[in-house]
Design an enzyme around this catalytic site. Structure first.
Site, short mmCIF file in Angstrom:
data_model
loop_
_atom_site.label_atom_id
_atom_site.label_comp_id
_atom_site.label_asym_id
_atom_site.label_seq_id
_atom_site.Cartn_x
_atom_site.Cartn_y
_atom_site.Cartn_z
N ASP A 9 9.35 9.48 10.38
CA ASP A 9 7.95 9.92 10.34
C ASP A 9 7.52 10.37 11.72
OD1 ASP A 9 7.83 9.21 7.66
OD2 ASP A 9 7.14 7.18 8.10
N LYS A 31 15.13 8.38 6.21
CA LYS A 31 14.13 8.70 5.18
C LYS A 31 13.36 9.96 5.58
CE LYS A 31 10.09 6.42 4.36
NZ LYS A 31 9.08 7.47 4.09
N ASP A 58 11.88 10.90 0.33
CA ASP A 58 10.72 10.10 -0.11
C ASP A 58 9.61 11.08 -0.53
OD1 ASP A 58 8.94 8.03 -0.52
OD2 ASP A 58 8.51 7.74 1.61
N LYS A 60 8.01 11.11 -3.47
CA LYS A 60 6.99 10.46 -4.31
C LYS A 60 6.42 11.45 -5.33
CE LYS A 60 5.44 6.88 -1.08
NZ LYS A 60 5.93 7.34 0.23
N HIS A 62 4.89 13.09 -8.46
CA HIS A 62 3.93 12.60 -9.47
C HIS A 62 3.18 13.82 -10.00
CE1 HIS A 62 0.48 9.50 -10.40
NE2 HIS A 62 0.86 10.18 -11.45
N ASP A 63 3.62 14.32 -11.16
CA ASP A 63 3.01 15.52 -11.74
C ASP A 63 3.42 15.54 -13.21
OD1 ASP A 63 1.91 18.14 -12.09
OD2 ASP A 63 2.32 18.59 -9.99
N ILE A 64 3.17 16.63 -13.90
CA ILE A 64 3.60 16.69 -15.29
C ILE A 64 5.14 16.75 -15.33
CG2 ILE A 64 1.45 17.73 -16.14
CD1 ILE A 64 2.87 20.46 -16.14
N PRO A 65 5.74 16.28 -16.42
CA PRO A 65 7.20 16.15 -16.46
C PRO A 65 7.96 17.41 -16.07
CG PRO A 65 6.25 15.00 -18.32
CD PRO A 65 5.10 15.72 -17.65
N THR A 122 2.68 -0.31 -0.61
CA THR A 122 2.60 -1.55 0.18
C THR A 122 1.35 -1.59 1.05
OG1 THR A 122 4.17 -0.42 1.63
CG2 THR A 122 5.04 -2.16 0.26
N ARG A 183 8.22 -5.62 8.90
CA ARG A 183 7.74 -5.74 10.27
C ARG A 183 8.48 -6.86 10.99
NH1 ARG A 183 6.45 -1.45 9.57
NH2 ARG A 183 4.41 -0.44 9.70
N GLN A 192 0.00 -1.18 6.98
CA GLN A 192 0.73 -1.95 5.96
C GLN A 192 0.03 -3.29 5.74
OE1 GLN A 192 2.86 -0.67 4.18
NE2 GLN A 192 4.28 0.67 5.27
N GLY A 212 9.90 2.06 9.73
CA GLY A 212 9.48 3.28 10.42
C GLY A 212 9.03 2.97 11.83
N ARG A 213 7.72 2.84 12.01
CA ARG A 213 7.15 2.73 13.35
C ARG A 213 7.75 1.67 14.26
NH1 ARG A 213 1.34 3.05 10.62
NH2 ARG A 213 2.66 2.18 8.98
O1 C5P Z 1 6.13 2.89 9.80
P1 C5P Z 1 6.38 2.09 8.57
O2 C5P Z 1 7.49 1.07 8.74
O3 C5P Z 1 5.12 1.48 7.99
O4 C5P Z 1 6.90 3.17 7.51
C1 C5P Z 1 7.03 2.89 6.14
C2 C5P Z 1 7.43 4.15 5.43
O5 C5P Z 1 7.63 3.85 4.04
C3 C5P Z 1 6.39 5.26 5.48
O6 C5P Z 1 7.12 6.48 5.58
C4 C5P Z 1 5.69 5.21 4.14
O7 C5P Z 1 5.30 6.48 3.70
C5 C5P Z 1 6.80 4.66 3.23
N1 C5P Z 1 6.33 3.90 2.06
C6 C5P Z 1 5.48 2.81 2.14
N2 C5P Z 1 5.08 2.13 1.02
C7 C5P Z 1 5.51 2.53 -0.19
C8 C5P Z 1 6.37 3.63 -0.29
C9 C5P Z 1 6.78 4.29 0.86
O8 C5P Z 1 5.12 2.40 3.24
N3 C5P Z 1 5.19 1.84 -1.28
#
Ligand code: C5P
Length: 236
Positions: A9, A31, A58, A60, A62-65, A122, A183, A192, A212-213
């Protein structure tokens, strides 16, 4: 043994490529989330494929099939280890995604990516669930959506590590779980809400951990990723 997924990210392709190079020796999965998928799609796919690293799209969806099936066909490429959709898109949409991925992988002669379904983000608190009209707590909603995802042919779900034990008990150990909201002790939670440490997530049985971060924002991403992997191994 659970696998580590590092979320790329970051706002530019140069930074994403630099991160891939820095972490290359660790053999993690990368990712490609909305920031890189919308920001610099061709650069990121080409780079992952040139360096032959595994990646998780990633998207995600989400739309019509039909639209989701078409998008899935466009996203399945060599190297795509996982692609995801939102379980809230419903059973028919998920079935279409799984079928389109299988069909496209066969056409390309590549292995079929795992299709995962996002249950409840999350970042959502119980107040957020109520506000969008979902009754019950995150675990109850995640379990219901995971059952739909399994019946539609998905390999697993994206969920909070807090839900893994209940999901595995209900759906079986083979139904995979991929958990963001990880974390390491002492790091910032950011947006989060339902977080766990890498060690805790492995101990409850999560199959893939997304970080991520805490890695991408560290002064030394390689050292931060190594520390996460060490903690994962210690709890395996
Ligand atoms: O930086 P961090 O560890 O929070 O990154 C989490 C990654 O996971 C982000 O790219 C976020 O879009 C993705 N994600 C999430 N929760 C979900 C699905 C995906 O945090 N349920």
């Amino acid at each position: 043994m659970a696998q580590l997924i590092v979320a790329l990210d970051v706002p530019s392709a140069d930074r994403a490529e630099h991160l891939i190079d820095e972490l290359y020796e660790l053999d993690v999965i990368f990712k490609i989330g909305m920031e890189s998928l919308y920001g610099y799609p061709e650069r990121i796919f080409s780079y992952c494929e040139a360096r032959d690293v595994r990646y998780f799209v990633d998207a995600k969806l989400h739309d019509i099939p039909r639209t989701v099936g078409a998008a899935m066909r466009a996203l399945v490429r060599p190297g795509a280890h996982i692609v995801n959709v939102h379980a809230l898109g419903g059973p028919e949409m998920m079935r279409e995604a799984v079928a389109a991925a299988a069909e496209r992988a066969a056409e390309l002669g590549t292995s079929q990516p795992h299709i995962f379904a996002v249950t409840i983000l999350t970042s959502h608190s119980s107040g957020d669930l109520a506000a969008i009209g979902l009754h019950g707590d995150a675990e109850a909603n995640a379990t219901r959506l995971a059952m739909l995802a399994r019946d539609a042919g998905c390999s697993g779900v994206v969920c909070s590590a807090h839900e893994v034990a209940a999901l595995k008990a209900r759906l079986g150990a083979d139904f995979l779980t991929l958990t963001p909201g990880i974390r390491p002790g002492g790091s910032e939670h950011g947006d989060q809400r339902r977080v766990m440490t890498p060690g805790q997530a492995v101990a409850v049985g999560a199959d893939y951990l997304v970080v991520g971060r805490p890695i991408t924002g560290a002064n030394d991403p390689l050292a931060a990723a190594r520390a996460v992997l060490d903690e994962m191994r210690a709890h395996a």
